[in-house]
Motif scaffolding. Structure first.
Motif, mmCIF file in Angstrom:
data_model
loop_
_atom_site.group_PDB
_atom_site.id
_atom_site.type_symbol
_atom_site.label_atom_id
_atom_site.label_comp_id
_atom_site.label_asym_id
_atom_site.label_seq_id
_atom_site.Cartn_x
_atom_site.Cartn_y
_atom_site.Cartn_z
ATOM 1 N N THR A 120 0.995 -1.238 0.141
ATOM 2 C CA THR A 120 -0.016 0.022 0.078
ATOM 3 C C THR A 120 0.920 1.202 0.025
ATOM 4 O OG1 THR A 120 -0.463 0.619 2.387
ATOM 5 C CG2 THR A 120 -1.703 -1.183 1.526
ATOM 6 N N ASP A 121 0.239 2.575 -0.366
ATOM 7 C CA ASP A 121 0.919 3.499 -0.415
ATOM 8 C C ASP A 121 0.962 3.876 1.129
ATOM 9 O OD1 ASP A 121 0.943 4.082 -3.061
ATOM 10 O OD2 ASP A 121 -0.583 5.488 -3.357
ATOM 11 N N ILE A 122 1.779 5.273 1.372
ATOM 12 C CA ILE A 122 1.835 5.537 2.531
ATOM 13 C C ILE A 122 0.820 6.810 3.061
ATOM 14 C CG2 ILE A 122 3.764 4.610 3.557
ATOM 15 C CD1 ILE A 122 5.168 7.074 2.785
ATOM 16 N N ASP A 123 0.200 7.221 1.824
ATOM 17 C CA ASP A 123 -0.972 8.254 2.117
ATOM 18 C C ASP A 123 -2.189 7.872 2.294
ATOM 19 O OD1 ASP A 123 -1.398 7.281 -0.435
ATOM 20 O OD2 ASP A 123 -1.872 9.226 -1.290
ATOM 21 N N LEU A 124 -2.203 6.802 3.510
ATOM 22 C CA LEU A 124 -3.210 6.115 3.776
ATOM 23 C C LEU A 124 -3.417 5.758 4.960
ATOM 24 C CD1 LEU A 124 -2.760 2.906 3.472
ATOM 25 C CD2 LEU A 124 -3.191 3.140 1.275
ATOM 26 N N ILE A 164 -8.334 3.369 4.018
ATOM 27 C CA ILE A 164 -8.679 4.606 3.465
ATOM 28 C C ILE A 164 -7.523 5.532 2.755
ATOM 29 C CG2 ILE A 164 -9.585 7.055 4.323
ATOM 30 C CD1 ILE A 164 -10.795 5.499 6.803
ATOM 31 N N HIS A 165 -7.645 5.728 1.527
ATOM 32 C CA HIS A 165 -6.593 5.959 0.896
ATOM 33 C C HIS A 165 -7.001 7.766 0.377
ATOM 34 C CE1 HIS A 165 -4.079 5.468 -3.186
ATOM 35 N NE2 HIS A 165 -3.425 6.300 -2.377
ATOM 36 N N PHE A 166 -6.030 8.490 0.832
ATOM 37 C CA PHE A 166 -6.121 9.755 0.469
ATOM 38 C C PHE A 166 -5.503 10.201 -0.783
ATOM 39 C CE2 PHE A 166 -5.981 9.543 5.060
ATOM 40 C CZ PHE A 166 -7.343 10.126 5.470
ATOM 41 N N ALA A 167 -6.144 9.339 -2.065
ATOM 42 C CA ALA A 167 -5.442 9.607 -3.432
ATOM 43 C C ALA A 167 -5.718 11.004 -3.984
ATOM 44 C CB ALA A 167 -6.021 8.519 -4.389
ATOM 45 N N GLY A 168 -4.764 11.265 -4.782
ATOM 46 C CA GLY A 168 -4.725 12.618 -5.418
ATOM 47 C C GLY A 168 -4.274 13.835 -5.035
ATOM 48 N N GLY A 195 -5.548 16.177 -2.483
ATOM 49 C CA GLY A 195 -5.932 16.695 -1.236
ATOM 50 C C GLY A 195 -5.131 15.533 -0.034
ATOM 51 N N LYS A 196 -4.268 16.143 0.591
ATOM 52 C CA LYS A 196 -3.753 15.179 1.579
ATOM 53 C C LYS A 196 -4.134 15.772 2.896
ATOM 54 C CE LYS A 196 -1.242 12.802 -1.637
ATOM 55 N NZ LYS A 196 -2.053 11.655 -1.883
ATOM 56 N N PRO A 197 -4.664 14.983 3.892
ATOM 57 C CA PRO A 197 -4.969 15.324 5.296
ATOM 58 C C PRO A 197 -3.995 16.277 5.993
ATOM 59 C CG PRO A 197 -4.825 13.041 5.546
ATOM 60 C CD PRO A 197 -4.544 13.531 3.922
HETATM 61 MN MN LIG Z 1 -1.700 7.414 -2.867
#
Ligand SMILES: [Mn+2]
Length: 304
Positions: free
Chosen positions: A107-111, A224-228, A230-232
């Motif tokens: 997995t990515d790490i923006d999640l 929950i993936h914050f793709a694209g 807008g990052k929290p």
């Molecule tokens: Mn991502």
């Protein structure tokens, strides 16, 4: 421990994103069920130093003595890859870097994780290369490389996947030399969606489509993936669904003051809209000084 269920999972990152990996790892361990044993592989850049690795390892130890964590540096400099976002391509190297691993979650790490991963890991991939969720792209004719390689038609058939959450059958990928094909493609072209286009192109027809709960921000999401864009950690919180859950886990890492300082810095403009300019400026100055990155990390490393 009896009846433990081992799950291999990989994260790939460089020195620019390592602190976000801390949040992802905390959420992974906090949502693990008792019998789940994660074997975590962190595939990292050469410039991620020992201090950074030790900090991540110490966060890991706070939450689990049962699972394991390993750091592996990418030796291949990916010099020939036609993109400057090298870390995105590390996932394509998993079959080579982990020759003894047959099945793994990437997995990515923006999640963040909102659930244990046994369900995902037990999905049968005997005749497939990967499992992934479909992405929202309905096909964009304006990308020349999408046209050249027929990615448009994959997207039109709604079979275009998001590469942020993957379950990989590394064994099948190695046997059919798909990993070699991935690297060939990456060295040949710079695709608009990087590794994601490459995986879609090379794995088509051999993909299990996952329910959306494993990727993206739905109410029942397990991942929950914050793709694209807008990052929290960067944008104004109210605009991003589930950002409070990201902050919940961020508070459990030693990076919290850094995250807050960065957050206020990036929201300086929205802050000055509601407050007189000098107050906004003072708050930013105060927070940034308090959370001086260098001093903070030195202190933390000394403490452990
Ligand atoms: Mn991502």
């Amino acid at each position: 421990m009896m009846n433990s269920k081992e799950i291999n999972i990989a994260f790939c990152f460089d020195e620019n994103f390592w602190i976000y990996a801390g949040v992802t790892i905390v959420s992974l361990l906090e949502t693990a069920e008792k019998q789940t044993k994660y074997s975590i592989y962190c595939i990292i850049s050469n410039s991620l130093n020992n201090k950074m690795q030790n900090i991540l390892e110490s966060i890991f130890k706070l939450y689990s003595s049962f699972s394991s964590i390993k750091f592996i540096k990418v030796k291949n400099k990916l010099d020939k890859i036609k993109s400057n976002k090298k870390a995105l391509y590390y996932r394509l190297l998993l079959p080579q870097i982990l020759p003894d691993v047959n099945k793994i979650i990437y997995t990515d790490i923006d999640l963040i994780f909102n659930s244990d991963l046994q369900d995902l890991y037990s999905i049968d991939l005997t005749n497939y290369y990967i499992a992934a969720t479909k992405d929202g792209y309905k096909g964009n004719e304006s990308y020349t490389l999408w046209q050249k390689y027929g990615i448009c038609s994959i997207a039109k058939k709604e079979q275009y996947i998001n590469s942020g959450v993957l379950l990989l059958n590394l064994n099948n990928i190695r046997t059919d030399k798909i990993d070699t094909y991935w690297v060939e493609l990456a060295e040949k072209e710079s695709f608009p969606f990087h590794d994601q286009d490459i995986i879609n192109l090379a794995c088509k027809e051999k993909i299990v489509f996952l329910p959306e709960e494993y990727n993206f921000s739905y109410d029942i999401a397990k991942i929950i993936h914050f793709a694209g864009g807008g990052k929290p950690w960067a944008s104004y919180q109210d605009t991003i669904k589930f950002s409070e859950l990201w902050w919940f886990y961020a508070h459990k890492t030693p990076f919290i003051s850094f995250f807050l300082a960065n957050y206020y810095k990036s929201n300086y403009n929205s802050l000055t809209k509601v407050l007189p300019k000098w107050i906004g400026r003072f708050i930013c100055w105060f927070i940034l000084n308090k959370a001086n990155r260098h001093k903070f990390f030195n202190k933390y490393v000394k403490d452990i």
